[in-house]
Structure formats: C-alpha cells, structure tokens
Design a protein around this motif. Structure first.
Motif, PDB file in Angstrom:
ATOM      1  N   ASP A 143       0.776  -1.155  -0.010  1.00  0.00           N
ATOM      2  CA  ASP A 143       0.050   0.136   0.063  1.00  0.00           C
ATOM      3  C   ASP A 143       0.803   1.215  -0.033  1.00  0.00           C
ATOM      4  N   PHE A 144       0.457   2.371  -0.519  1.00  0.00           N
ATOM      5  CA  PHE A 144       1.090   3.768  -0.612  1.00  0.00           C
ATOM      6  C   PHE A 144       0.933   4.568   0.718  1.00  0.00           C
ATOM      7  N   HIS A 169       5.172 -16.907  -4.057  1.00  0.00           N
ATOM      8  CA  HIS A 169       5.174 -16.458  -2.833  1.00  0.00           C
ATOM      9  C   HIS A 169       4.812 -15.014  -2.435  1.00  0.00           C
ATOM     10  N   VAL A 170       3.733 -14.559  -2.029  1.00  0.00           N
ATOM     11  CA  VAL A 170       3.455 -13.287  -1.984  1.00  0.00           C
ATOM     12  C   VAL A 170       3.518 -12.543  -0.511  1.00  0.00           C
ATOM     13  N   VAL A 171       4.344 -11.382  -0.386  1.00  0.00           N
ATOM     14  CA  VAL A 171       4.346 -10.589   0.569  1.00  0.00           C
ATOM     15  C   VAL A 171       3.706  -9.348   0.634  1.00  0.00           C
ATOM     16  N   TYR A 172       2.732  -9.021   1.484  1.00  0.00           N
ATOM     17  CA  TYR A 172       1.787  -7.804   1.560  1.00  0.00           C
ATOM     18  C   TYR A 172       2.152  -6.994   2.615  1.00  0.00           C
ATOM     19  N   ALA A 173       2.056  -5.927   2.307  1.00  0.00           N
ATOM     20  CA  ALA A 173       2.262  -4.494   3.657  1.00  0.00           C
ATOM     21  C   ALA A 173       1.299  -3.610   3.258  1.00  0.00           C
ATOM     22  N   GLY A 174       0.740  -3.296   4.221  1.00  0.00           N
ATOM     23  CA  GLY A 174      -0.374  -2.158   4.329  1.00  0.00           C
ATOM     24  C   GLY A 174      -0.928  -1.820   5.867  1.00  0.00           C
ATOM     25  N   ASP A 175      -1.805  -0.778   5.577  1.00  0.00           N
ATOM     26  CA  ASP A 175      -2.170  -0.405   7.023  1.00  0.00           C
ATOM     27  C   ASP A 175      -3.751  -0.154   7.063  1.00  0.00           C
ATOM     28  N   GLY A 176      -4.375  -0.312   6.158  1.00  0.00           N
ATOM     29  CA  GLY A 176      -6.060   0.194   6.186  1.00  0.00           C
ATOM     30  C   GLY A 176      -7.049  -0.859   6.120  1.00  0.00           C
ATOM     31  N   VAL A 177      -8.009  -0.533   5.978  1.00  0.00           N
ATOM     32  CA  VAL A 177      -9.235  -1.431   5.867  1.00  0.00           C
ATOM     33  C   VAL A 177      -9.252  -2.146   4.320  1.00  0.00           C
ATOM     34  N   GLU A 231     -16.610  -5.202  -9.675  1.00  0.00           N
ATOM     35  CA  GLU A 231     -17.967  -4.727  -9.079  1.00  0.00           C
ATOM     36  C   GLU A 231     -18.224  -5.746  -8.055  1.00  0.00           C
ATOM     37  N   SER A 232     -17.637  -6.973  -7.686  1.00  0.00           N
ATOM     38  CA  SER A 232     -17.971  -7.561  -6.517  1.00  0.00           C
ATOM     39  C   SER A 232     -16.858  -7.226  -5.292  1.00  0.00           C
ATOM     40  N   CYS A 233     -16.015  -6.394  -5.369  1.00  0.00           N
ATOM     41  CA  CYS A 233     -15.311  -5.671  -4.212  1.00  0.00           C
ATOM     42  C   CYS A 233     -16.190  -4.543  -3.493  1.00  0.00           C
ATOM     43  N   ALA A 234     -15.968  -4.569  -2.233  1.00  0.00           N
ATOM     44  CA  ALA A 234     -16.525  -3.629  -1.287  1.00  0.00           C
ATOM     45  C   ALA A 234     -16.090  -2.214  -1.908  1.00  0.00           C
ATOM     46  N   TRP A 235     -15.066  -1.953  -2.389  1.00  0.00           N
ATOM     47  CA  TRP A 235     -14.640  -0.753  -2.726  1.00  0.00           C
ATOM     48  C   TRP A 235     -15.086  -0.372  -3.937  1.00  0.00           C
ATOM     49  N   TRP A 236     -15.926  -0.944  -4.695  1.00  0.00           N
ATOM     50  CA  TRP A 236     -16.165  -0.564  -6.175  1.00  0.00           C
ATOM     51  C   TRP A 236     -16.743   0.821  -6.092  1.00  0.00           C
ATOM     52  N   PRO A 237     -16.341   1.735  -7.020  1.00  0.00           N
ATOM     53  CA  PRO A 237     -15.648   1.481  -8.275  1.00  0.00           C
ATOM     54  C   PRO A 237     -14.187   1.793  -8.068  1.00  0.00           C
ATOM     55  N   GLY A 238     -13.664   1.679  -7.015  1.00  0.00           N
ATOM     56  CA  GLY A 238     -12.251   2.071  -6.580  1.00  0.00           C
ATOM     57  C   GLY A 238     -11.305   0.861  -7.174  1.00  0.00           C
ATOM     58  N   ASN A 239     -10.211   0.910  -7.021  1.00  0.00           N
ATOM     59  CA  ASN A 239      -9.261  -0.239  -7.122  1.00  0.00           C
ATOM     60  C   ASN A 239      -9.381  -1.112  -6.319  1.00  0.00           C
ATOM     61  N   CYS A 240      -9.433  -2.594  -6.717  1.00  0.00           N
ATOM     62  CA  CYS A 240      -9.580  -3.673  -5.834  1.00  0.00           C
ATOM     63  C   CYS A 240      -8.060  -4.116  -5.762  1.00  0.00           C
ATOM     64  N   LYS A 241      -7.711  -4.115  -4.417  1.00  0.00           N
ATOM     65  CA  LYS A 241      -6.384  -4.449  -4.490  1.00  0.00           C
ATOM     66  C   LYS A 241      -6.226  -6.115  -4.521  1.00  0.00           C
ATOM     67  N   CYS A 242      -7.228  -6.807  -4.197  1.00  0.00           N
ATOM     68  CA  CYS A 242      -7.229  -8.264  -4.387  1.00  0.00           C
ATOM     69  C   CYS A 242      -6.876  -8.590  -5.851  1.00  0.00           C
ATOM     70  N   PRO A 292      -4.916   0.589  11.117  1.00  0.00           N
ATOM     71  CA  PRO A 292      -5.913  -0.552  11.676  1.00  0.00           C
ATOM     72  C   PRO A 292      -5.936  -1.837  11.164  1.00  0.00           C
ATOM     73  N   LEU A 293      -5.120  -2.039  10.215  1.00  0.00           N
ATOM     74  CA  LEU A 293      -4.813  -3.386   9.475  1.00  0.00           C
ATOM     75  C   LEU A 293      -4.379  -4.528  10.348  1.00  0.00           C
ATOM     76  N   ALA A 294      -3.638  -4.075  11.272  1.00  0.00           N
ATOM     77  CA  ALA A 294      -3.041  -5.106  12.313  1.00  0.00           C
ATOM     78  C   ALA A 294      -4.126  -5.565  13.227  1.00  0.00           C
ATOM     79  N   GLY A 295      -4.983  -4.789  13.595  1.00  0.00           N
ATOM     80  CA  GLY A 295      -5.988  -5.186  14.434  1.00  0.00           C
ATOM     81  C   GLY A 295      -6.995  -6.057  13.693  1.00  0.00           C
ATOM     82  N   ILE A 296      -7.412  -5.772  12.546  1.00  0.00           N
ATOM     83  CA  ILE A 296      -8.071  -6.672  11.675  1.00  0.00           C
ATOM     84  C   ILE A 296      -7.527  -7.829  11.587  1.00  0.00           C
TER      85      ILE A 296
END
Length: 221
Positions: free
Chosen positions: A6-7, A163-171, A140-151, A188-192
């Motif tokens: 994530d940026f 092997h995938v490494v992911y770094a982020g902070d948000g919902v 369209e199936s993403c909760a962030w529609w119509p934004g970018n779907c990170k998945c 809050p990603l750590a809490g999630i």
C-alpha cells in the motif's frame, strides 16, 4: 516472490492524498466548493463511495498537477527501509509493486523523488489537469467498487505458486492480506488481522520486510 505494498501511510510515512487535499483545499465560501473533510465524512457514513470522495475532493482543487507534485517532493517521505527494499528487489529480480487507491501522479512523484523505480498500481489520471480517473483494477464484486480492488491487483501479478508478501495499514488492505503468504501490517490493518486470525508482523519500517525477503531468497536457493 512478489511484494505488494500500500502507498499512503505505508510506503509513504504520510497519507499523501490527504496531505494534498489539506494543503490545496479551495475556499469553501466559493460556490459549489465543499471541504474535503465533509466529503470524507459522507464516505465514512456510507453515502458515497471511496472513488466519489476522491473525485469530488480533487476535482474542485485549482492547484496544478505540477504544484501538487512539487509539494509532495518537498513535504512527503518514504518510510525508512523502503528504498533499500526496492534496491534489493531490483538487484535480485524480485517484483515489487505499489498498489493504491491514490492517484498515480502523486504516488509517482514521491517514488521518483527518491529514485525508486517500481510498479505503481494506482488510480490512473488523464488530461492536462488530471481530472479524469481510470480504475484499472475495479471489480464490481469488491466492497471498494468502483475504486481499485487490491485483491484484483494482487491476482493480476501473482503467478501459480508464487510467494506473496503484502504490506499495508488500512481496511482496504484486509482482503489482499488474507491472500498473501506473509503480511506486514500497521494499524488498523493489524487489528483486523488479529480479529480474523491472519498472521502478521508489525510494520514500523521496511527493514524487517527486507530481512524477511533476504531470508526467503536464501532458503529457496
């Protein structure tokens, strides 16, 4: 191996998008102008989408793209260790990509200012004023529609068994974190992750990510 990051508030120390909105907020006494924080509240209350919030807030700004880029170069910083991680990845043929709901020109401004040449999967902007937006990874199936779907961004990069490494902070990082093999998280990603039983490592800087990547590369050689 592929590393996705994530940026805003992750690769960047600041939320660069919000930093620009705060700095270049137009006068709310002008007709049709609203404060970006009021627009953000409408998004938080579910009245509008993330994409609508971003488009409304940035389209009303009168600052030029170059003024915004210059402000980013002078006032934003990459999180410690990110440039070192990028250099190691470049030297060892490891794919590192930024995936973001943010706008391409401000993401690129900070990366270029630090000599970091990595993929950027951000919202594409078009036109001389960058006021037309393209969501390359919209789903369209993403909760962030119509934004970018990170998945969707993750799956577009991943090869079978990679092997995938992911770094982020948000919902919005929760979905790709659940699909990654290793996760580095800020709140809050750590809490999630804790709530959902997703294993993660704390992300205060990128040196632990670099150490993890180096160890993994040594193990598979």
């Amino acid at each position: 191996m592929i590393i996705l990051c994530d940026f805003d508030d992750t690769a960047a120390v600041q939320n660069v998008g919000q930093m620009l909105l705060e700095r270049f907020q137009p006068d709310v006494s002008q007709p049709g102008v609203v404060h970006w924080r009021d627009v953000s509240k409408r998004r938080a209350d579910g009245e509008i989408s993330l994409a609508e919030y971003q488009e409304i807030s940035f389209r009303q700004m009168t600052a030029t793209v170059e003024e915004q880029r210059a402000y980013v170069r002078s006032n934003a910083q990459l999180r410690p260790g990110f440039t070192e991680l990028a250099a190691y990845c470049a030297a060892n043929g490891i794919r590192l990509a930024v995936t973001s709901h943010g706008l391409d020109y401000y993401v690129r401004a900070l990366l270029d200012a630090n000599g970091v040449n990595v993929e950027s999967h951000a919202v594409r902007t078009h036109g001389p004023a960058a006021k037309t937006y393209e969501y390359t990874f919209a789903d369209e199936s993403c909760a962030w529609w119509p934004g970018n779907c990170k998945c969707k961004a993750l799956e577009s990069c991943r090869s079978d068994g990679e092997h995938v490494v992911y770094a982020g902070d948000g919902v919005s990082d929760a979905c790709p974190a659940a699909r990654a093999d290793a996760v580095f998280a800020r709140e809050p990603l750590a809490g999630i992750c804790r709530e959902r039983g997703i294993a993660y490592r704390e992300l205060s800087d990128f040196f632990p990510v670099l150490e993890y990547v180096q160890a993994h590369m040594q193990a598979v050689r």
